[in-house]
Design a protein around this motif. Sequence first.
Motif, PDB file in Angstrom:
ATOM      1  N   ASP A   1       0.848  -1.177   0.000  1.00 37.13           N
ATOM      2  CA  ASP A   1       0.000   0.000   0.000  1.00 37.13           C
ATOM      3  C   ASP A   1       0.888   1.233   0.000  1.00 37.13           C
ATOM      4  O   ASP A   1       2.116   1.132   0.117  1.00 37.13           O
ATOM      5  CB  ASP A   1      -0.929   0.000   1.220  1.00 37.13           C
ATOM      6  CG  ASP A   1      -1.948  -1.122   1.178  1.00 37.13           C
ATOM      7  OD1 ASP A   1      -2.155  -1.696   0.089  1.00 37.13           O
ATOM      8  OD2 ASP A   1      -2.511  -1.451   2.231  1.00 37.13           O
ATOM      9  N   GLU A   2       0.267   2.393  -0.125  1.00 38.02           N
ATOM     10  CA  GLU A   2       1.048   3.619  -0.240  1.00 38.02           C
ATOM     11  C   GLU A   2       0.838   4.505   0.987  1.00 38.02           C
ATOM     12  O   GLU A   2      -0.287   4.874   1.327  1.00 38.02           O
ATOM     13  CB  GLU A   2       0.628   4.387  -1.498  1.00 38.02           C
ATOM     14  CG  GLU A   2       1.427   5.652  -1.729  1.00 38.02           C
ATOM     15  CD  GLU A   2       0.960   6.393  -2.964  1.00 38.02           C
ATOM     16  OE1 GLU A   2       1.687   6.374  -3.977  1.00 38.02           O
ATOM     17  OE2 GLU A   2      -0.138   6.988  -2.924  1.00 38.02           O
ATOM     18  N   THR A   3       1.933   4.825   1.667  1.00 33.30           N
ATOM     19  CA  THR A   3       1.918   5.772   2.773  1.00 33.30           C
ATOM     20  C   THR A   3       2.480   7.089   2.277  1.00 33.30           C
ATOM     21  O   THR A   3       3.565   7.117   1.687  1.00 33.30           O
ATOM     22  CB  THR A   3       2.770   5.264   3.952  1.00 33.30           C
ATOM     23  OG1 THR A   3       2.248   4.016   4.401  1.00 33.30           O
ATOM     24  CG2 THR A   3       2.753   6.258   5.099  1.00 33.30           C
ATOM     25  N   ILE A   4       1.759   8.174   2.479  1.00 31.50           N
ATOM     26  CA  ILE A   4       2.214   9.483   2.000  1.00 31.50           C
ATOM     27  C   ILE A   4       2.520  10.404   3.181  1.00 31.50           C
ATOM     28  O   ILE A   4       1.836  10.371   4.211  1.00 31.50           O
ATOM     29  CB  ILE A   4       1.198  10.140   1.050  1.00 31.50           C
ATOM     30  CG1 ILE A   4      -0.196  10.219   1.675  1.00 31.50           C
ATOM     31  CG2 ILE A   4       1.149   9.395  -0.272  1.00 31.50           C
ATOM     32  CD1 ILE A   4      -1.201  10.912   0.801  1.00 31.50           C
ATOM     33  N   VAL A   5       3.557  11.217   3.014  1.00 28.42           N
ATOM     34  CA  VAL A   5       4.009  12.115   4.078  1.00 28.42           C
ATOM     35  C   VAL A   5       4.336  13.482   3.486  1.00 28.42           C
ATOM     36  O   VAL A   5       4.747  13.589   2.330  1.00 28.42           O
ATOM     37  CB  VAL A   5       5.258  11.562   4.797  1.00 28.42           C
ATOM     38  CG1 VAL A   5       4.930  10.297   5.576  1.00 28.42           C
ATOM     39  CG2 VAL A   5       6.390  11.296   3.801  1.00 28.42           C
ATOM     40  N   PRO A   6       4.182  14.549   4.281  1.00 26.71           N
ATOM     41  CA  PRO A   6       4.590  15.881   3.827  1.00 26.71           C
ATOM     42  C   PRO A   6       6.074  16.090   4.094  1.00 26.71           C
ATOM     43  O   PRO A   6       6.554  15.863   5.213  1.00 26.71           O
ATOM     44  CB  PRO A   6       3.732  16.821   4.684  1.00 26.71           C
ATOM     45  CG  PRO A   6       3.471  16.045   5.943  1.00 26.71           C
ATOM     46  CD  PRO A   6       3.478  14.593   5.577  1.00 26.71           C
ATOM     47  N   VAL A   7       6.816  16.489   3.066  1.00 28.85           N
ATOM     48  CA  VAL A   7       8.261  16.681   3.217  1.00 28.85           C
ATOM     49  C   VAL A   7       8.674  18.037   2.661  1.00 28.85           C
ATOM     50  O   VAL A   7       8.027  18.604   1.777  1.00 28.85           O
ATOM     51  CB  VAL A   7       9.058  15.573   2.499  1.00 28.85           C
ATOM     52  CG1 VAL A   7       8.755  14.205   3.098  1.00 28.85           C
ATOM     53  CG2 VAL A   7       8.782  15.567   0.998  1.00 28.85           C
TER      54      VAL A   7
ATOM     55  N   ILE B   1      10.663  -9.445  -6.939  1.00 30.41           N
ATOM     56  CA  ILE B   1      10.133  -8.132  -6.561  1.00 30.41           C
ATOM     57  C   ILE B   1       9.167  -8.240  -5.387  1.00 30.41           C
ATOM     58  O   ILE B   1       9.103  -7.348  -4.538  1.00 30.41           O
ATOM     59  CB  ILE B   1       9.487  -7.420  -7.775  1.00 30.41           C
ATOM     60  CG1 ILE B   1       9.315  -5.925  -7.463  1.00 30.41           C
ATOM     61  CG2 ILE B   1       8.155  -8.058  -8.161  1.00 30.41           C
ATOM     62  CD1 ILE B   1       8.872  -5.089  -8.655  1.00 30.41           C
ATOM     63  N   CYS B   2       8.438  -9.356  -5.299  1.00 26.16           N
ATOM     64  CA  CYS B   2       7.555  -9.544  -4.135  1.00 26.16           C
ATOM     65  C   CYS B   2       8.376  -9.716  -2.862  1.00 26.16           C
ATOM     66  O   CYS B   2       7.999  -9.220  -1.802  1.00 26.16           O
ATOM     67  CB  CYS B   2       6.635 -10.739  -4.360  1.00 26.16           C
ATOM     68  SG  CYS B   2       5.307 -10.419  -5.543  1.00 26.16           S
ATOM     69  N   ALA B   3       9.505 -10.400  -2.974  1.00 23.24           N
ATOM     70  CA  ALA B   3      10.388 -10.538  -1.809  1.00 23.24           C
ATOM     71  C   ALA B   3      10.982  -9.190  -1.422  1.00 23.24           C
ATOM     72  O   ALA B   3      11.110  -8.873  -0.230  1.00 23.24           O
ATOM     73  CB  ALA B   3      11.498 -11.542  -2.119  1.00 23.24           C
ATOM     74  N   GLU B   4      11.338  -8.376  -2.414  1.00 24.00           N
ATOM     75  CA  GLU B   4      11.858  -7.043  -2.122  1.00 24.00           C
ATOM     76  C   GLU B   4      10.813  -6.188  -1.427  1.00 24.00           C
ATOM     77  O   GLU B   4      11.127  -5.447  -0.492  1.00 24.00           O
ATOM     78  CB  GLU B   4      12.314  -6.367  -3.417  1.00 24.00           C
ATOM     79  CG  GLU B   4      13.605  -6.908  -3.985  1.00 24.00           C
ATOM     80  CD  GLU B   4      14.826  -6.516  -3.178  1.00 24.00           C
ATOM     81  OE1 GLU B   4      14.819  -5.437  -2.562  1.00 24.00           O
ATOM     82  OE2 GLU B   4      15.802  -7.298  -3.172  1.00 24.00           O
ATOM     83  N   SER B   5       9.573  -6.261  -1.880  1.00 30.64           N
ATOM     84  CA  SER B   5       8.522  -5.457  -1.256  1.00 30.64           C
ATOM     85  C   SER B   5       8.262  -5.920   0.169  1.00 30.64           C
ATOM     86  O   SER B   5       8.004  -5.114   1.066  1.00 30.64           O
ATOM     87  CB  SER B   5       7.232  -5.518  -2.076  1.00 30.64           C
ATOM     88  OG  SER B   5       6.641  -6.804  -2.000  1.00 30.64           O
ATOM     89  N   ALA B   6       8.345  -7.236   0.413  1.00 33.17           N
ATOM     90  CA  ALA B   6       8.161  -7.752   1.768  1.00 33.17           C
ATOM     91  C   ALA B   6       9.294  -7.297   2.673  1.00 33.17           C
ATOM     92  O   ALA B   6       9.083  -6.953   3.838  1.00 33.17           O
ATOM     93  CB  ALA B   6       8.077  -9.277   1.743  1.00 33.17           C
ATOM     94  N   ALA B   7      10.514  -7.267   2.128  1.00 36.07           N
ATOM     95  CA  ALA B   7      11.667  -6.840   2.915  1.00 36.07           C
ATOM     96  C   ALA B   7      11.596  -5.355   3.235  1.00 36.07           C
ATOM     97  O   ALA B   7      12.085  -4.910   4.279  1.00 36.07           O
ATOM     98  CB  ALA B   7      12.957  -7.147   2.154  1.00 36.07           C
ATOM     99  N   TYR B   8      10.974  -4.575   2.313  1.00 38.59           N
ATOM    100  CA  TYR B   8      10.830  -3.139   2.570  1.00 38.59           C
ATOM    101  C   TYR B   8      10.010  -2.925   3.821  1.00 38.59           C
ATOM    102  O   TYR B   8      10.345  -2.114   4.667  1.00 38.59           O
ATOM    103  CB  TYR B   8      10.196  -2.460   1.360  1.00 38.59           C
ATOM    104  CG  TYR B   8      10.101  -0.958   1.509  1.00 38.59           C
ATOM    105  CD1 TYR B   8      11.248  -0.176   1.434  1.00 38.59           C
ATOM    106  CD2 TYR B   8       8.889  -0.336   1.733  1.00 38.59           C
ATOM    107  CE1 TYR B   8      11.175   1.197   1.576  1.00 38.59           C
ATOM    108  CE2 TYR B   8       8.807   1.040   1.870  1.00 38.59           C
ATOM    109  CZ  TYR B   8       9.946   1.802   1.792  1.00 38.59           C
ATOM    110  OH  TYR B   8       9.873   3.156   1.937  1.00 38.59           O
ATOM    111  N   GLY B   9       8.906  -3.669   3.955  1.00 38.24           N
ATOM    112  CA  GLY B   9       8.195  -3.798   5.224  1.00 38.24           C
ATOM    113  C   GLY B   9       7.328  -2.620   5.610  1.00 38.24           C
ATOM    114  O   GLY B   9       7.589  -1.468   5.319  1.00 38.24           O
ATOM    115  N   GLY B  10       6.234  -2.950   6.301  1.00 38.28           N
ATOM    116  CA  GLY B  10       5.432  -1.959   6.989  1.00 38.28           C
ATOM    117  C   GLY B  10       4.579  -1.066   6.145  1.00 38.28           C
ATOM    118  O   GLY B  10       3.996  -0.115   6.634  1.00 38.28           O
ATOM    119  N   LEU B  11       4.457  -1.340   4.829  1.00 41.73           N
ATOM    120  CA  LEU B  11       3.730  -0.423   3.976  1.00 41.73           C
ATOM    121  C   LEU B  11       2.368  -0.941   3.560  1.00 41.73           C
ATOM    122  O   LEU B  11       1.547  -0.187   3.077  1.00 41.73           O
ATOM    123  CB  LEU B  11       4.554  -0.114   2.719  1.00 41.73           C
ATOM    124  CG  LEU B  11       5.797   0.724   2.965  1.00 41.73           C
ATOM    125  CD1 LEU B  11       6.563   0.891   1.678  1.00 41.73           C
ATOM    126  CD2 LEU B  11       5.440   2.059   3.556  1.00 41.73           C
ATOM    127  N   GLY B  12       2.124  -2.221   3.712  1.00 40.75           N
ATOM    128  CA  GLY B  12       0.847  -2.732   3.242  1.00 40.75           C
ATOM    129  C   GLY B  12       0.286  -3.789   4.148  1.00 40.75           C
ATOM    130  O   GLY B  12       1.008  -4.541   4.794  1.00 40.75           O
TER     131      GLY B  12
END
Length: 320
Positions: free
Chosen positions: A166-172, A292-303
């Motif tokens: 999923d997509e988490t958005i932040v103000p920067v 790429i699914c393994a990479e996204s899982a390793a990125y973590g905490g987004l979905g």
Amino acid sequence: MLLPRRLMPSVPELVAFEAAARHQNFSAAAEELSLTQGAISKQIRNMEMTLGVSLFDRRRKRLVMTRQAKSILPSVISILEQIAGTTYRVLSAGDGENTLNLHMFSTFSSRWLIPRLPRLIRQYPQIKVNITTIFEPFSFDGSDCDIAVHYGAPVWPDGQLHHLFDETIVPVCSPAFRDATKLETAEDLARVSLIQLTTRPALWDFWFAQVNVTGAASFKGHVFDQFNATIEAAMAGFGVALVPTIFVERELADGTLCVVSNETIRSRGAYYVVTPVEKAHDPAISAFIRWICAESAAYGGLGEAAPGTLHFNGYEGTRN
């Protein structure tokens, strides 16, 4: 339906015409193409006979394109660029085995995928990738695309989708901008310049509503058409940009950008890797999907959905 072959100029004629038009000189065109001036003149003459028009006039020893030549030159250049691009792709792919054609929007490619690609190549050294930037939703029909990355709803015609995150958005913004404007809370953002994104015009309005801030001019500010540009604008001190966290990993880590408010929200869409159903069992494509699914899982905490979740259906989405 194609015109009869006799009514179409040959590729050598188009090449000679483009070079002559660019140099405005037959001799210079001949030198560039390693031909004689007579050979260039013959190619131009043959093209004129095929089309039934005059392409060049000689005026006081100068070569001048006719109106007809000027009208067809952009199309000729486009045709030659397509031929060159196709030739390059064939040469770079070799026999085409284990070569993957990836289509995705530029920000995801440059800021999330490409920094991770060396790990793919180390794991699968036989795989080659060709990355094409897309700017609008497209269909697999008539495309050489093997794999696409899609942001939006989990739908794509004749496509097999795997959820990445999923997509988490932040103000920067830049630390200098934060300090100069004394930004500390979400409410403070209502009084500073907001960097706008044309492809997500309601993003700030959505964010302010989610964090319960009222009275903000959420549609005013400098406008850009890509997340890449809004990130660069934020670093340059144009204001505050609202961006997915996956696109500013490097800048947040090195301090070039800072998160203005601790309020982070999930946007309505998610990221998916998609492949045509008929190609889903190709070994190289399957290897890329697993990677790429393994990479996204390793990125973590987004979905919240598990990486690798499958979806089938029609298509909708937005550009990033």
